[in-house]
Enzyme design. Structure first.
Site: not given
Ligand code: NAP
Ligand code: GDD
Length: 321
Positions: A123, A125, A147
């Site tokens: 990520s 992050e 995280y």
């Molecule tokens: P998500 O919607 O939160 O999905 C997470 C998945 O992981 C869900 O299917 C969840 O199952 C499963 N899970 C959680 N804990 C588990 C465990 N202990 N054993 C087995 N399964 C488990 O996340 P996403 O947005 O699709 O992201 C996918 C991956 O990419 C994550 O690793 C996230 O950290 C990473 N990532 C995401 C982003 C982004 O912007 N979306 C960016 C960078 C990296 P349940 O349905 O049971 O909760």
């Molecule tokens: N969730 C949330 N809710 N975020 C808020 C809010 C609120 O009400 N108000 C402001 N924010 C700001 C957060 O402080 C952060 O700076 C930004 O919006 C994005 O927050 P999220 O959408 O929760 O995503 P994230 O950037 O913290 O994390 C996501 O992206 C990562 C990759 O950079 C997640 O998908 C992570 O799993 C992923 O790794």
């Protein structure tokens, strides 16, 4: 026919990746942990085309069994506690699932079928308090949440298994990517769903935290293609996947309210309880390596992504009504 095992198949990315691999002719298996209530919403439409295997990233035996049962060519490790804000109150659990869970799945592969090609969901992050703008593969990490610290652990153990055992393991350092299937707690979906509810008279205000944070937001459907491309190369490497554009939460809010013809100033309430103990102020990725080596590029603009998400939320809410 190639076979793939996806952990996190019920999540946003898992569902798009499963669809994409099916379109490529793969046999798709998904690891699914036990939950008290069903959460198949994202994959309901493809459930008859994939095979679900019960297992948990914290349970090594279940992972070994899942690999034995599916005998995959490729494993995509998408499972994680992925909500940054919850990683402070659940720091230890996040460490186990998001950090140590990666070692579990790598061990399961090493012990059963070490020639599997492995993708780890790293990520942006990890860049946290960024040491370089834009961030690329060589930018040092400065994680700012439990995280992100856990993701750094998962990232380096993936590199380590490649270097220690010669396994084909890749990390995709993905910047934020969104879609109509994004969890409601993440800021883009919280805004698009909130705007749709306000427009339909179902909600009066939208409470948000830091409006100044900037993110490089792309579309999840584009990003899962990059995951697959990484595993089709001759050599395993790590790649940044991003759009190369950054926008603030405030801009996101402006675009969303504008789209439905409302003035955001009348509805947004800034809530100090939604501020994070340590913030990531600015993320901006440089996807040049992925573009040059994988031939990957993002297809959907930020504005269109937000509009599509609002349209989808409007439709879902109207259907519920
Ligand atoms: P998500 O919607 O939160 O999905 C997470 C998945 O992981 C869900 O299917 C969840 O199952 C499963 N899970 C959680 N804990 C588990 C465990 N202990 N054993 C087995 N399964 C488990 O996340 P996403 O947005 O699709 O992201 C996918 C991956 O990419 C994550 O690793 C996230 O950290 C990473 N990532 C995401 C982003 C982004 O912007 N979306 C960016 C960078 C990296 P349940 O349905 O049971 O909760
Ligand atoms: N969730 C949330 N809710 N975020 C808020 C809010 C609120 O009400 N108000 C402001 N924010 C700001 C957060 O402080 C952060 O700076 C930004 O919006 C994005 O927050 P999220 O959408 O929760 O995503 P994230 O950037 O913290 O994390 C996501 O992206 C990562 C990759 O950079 C997640 O998908 C992570 O799993 C992923 O790794």
């Amino acid at each position: 026919m190639k076979k793939a095992l996806i952990t996190g198949i019920t999540g946003q990315d898992g569902s798009y990746l499963a669809e994409f691999l099916l379109s490529k002719g793969y046999q798709v298996y998904g690891l699914k942990r036990r939950t008290a209530t069903p959460n198949f919403e994202n994959i309901q439409h493809i459930l008859d085309k994939i095979e679900i295997i019960s297992g948990d990233l914290l349970d090594l035996s279940s992972l070994i069994e899942a690999i034995r049962a599916s005998d995959p060519d490729e494993v995509y490790n998408l499972a994680a506690q992925s909500f940054v804000a919850d990683s402070w109150p659940q720091a230890i659990y996040t460490g186990y699932a998001t950090g140590l869970g990666v070692t579990n799945i790598l061990e399961a592969i090493r012990l059963t079928k070490p020639d599997i090609r492995f993708y780890q969901a790293s990520s942006s992050e990890m860049f946290g308090k960024v040491l370089e703008i834009p961030q690329k593969e060589t930018t040092p990490f400065y994680p700012r949440s439990p995280y992100a610290v856990s993701k750094v652990c998962g990232h380096w153990i993936t590199v380590n298994y490649r270097e220690s055992y010669g396994m084909y393991t890749c990390s995709g350092i993905l910047f934020n990517h969104e879609s109509p299937r994004r969890g409601l707690e993440f800021v883009t979906r919280k805004v698009t769903n909130g705007v749709a509810k306000i427009k339909l008279g179902l909600q009066k205000e939208l409470r948000l935290g830091n409006l100044d944070a900037k993110r490089d937001w792309g579309y999840a459907g584009d990003y899962v293609k990059a995951m697959w491309l990484m595993l089709q190369q001759e050599n395993p490497e790590d790649y940044v996947i991003a759009t190369g554009e950054t926008h603030s939460v405030r801009e996101l809010v402006e675009i969303a309210f504008d789209y439905v013809g409302l003035d955001w100033n009348k509805y947004i309430v800034q809530d100090p309880n939604l501020m994070r103990p340590a913030e990531v102020d600015l993320l901006l990725g440089d996807p040049k390596k992925a573009m040059d080596k994988l031939g990957w590029k993002p297809e959907i603009t930020f504005e269109n992504l937000i509009k599509t998400m609002i349209d989808s939320d409007m439709q879902k809410l109207k259907a519920k009504k």
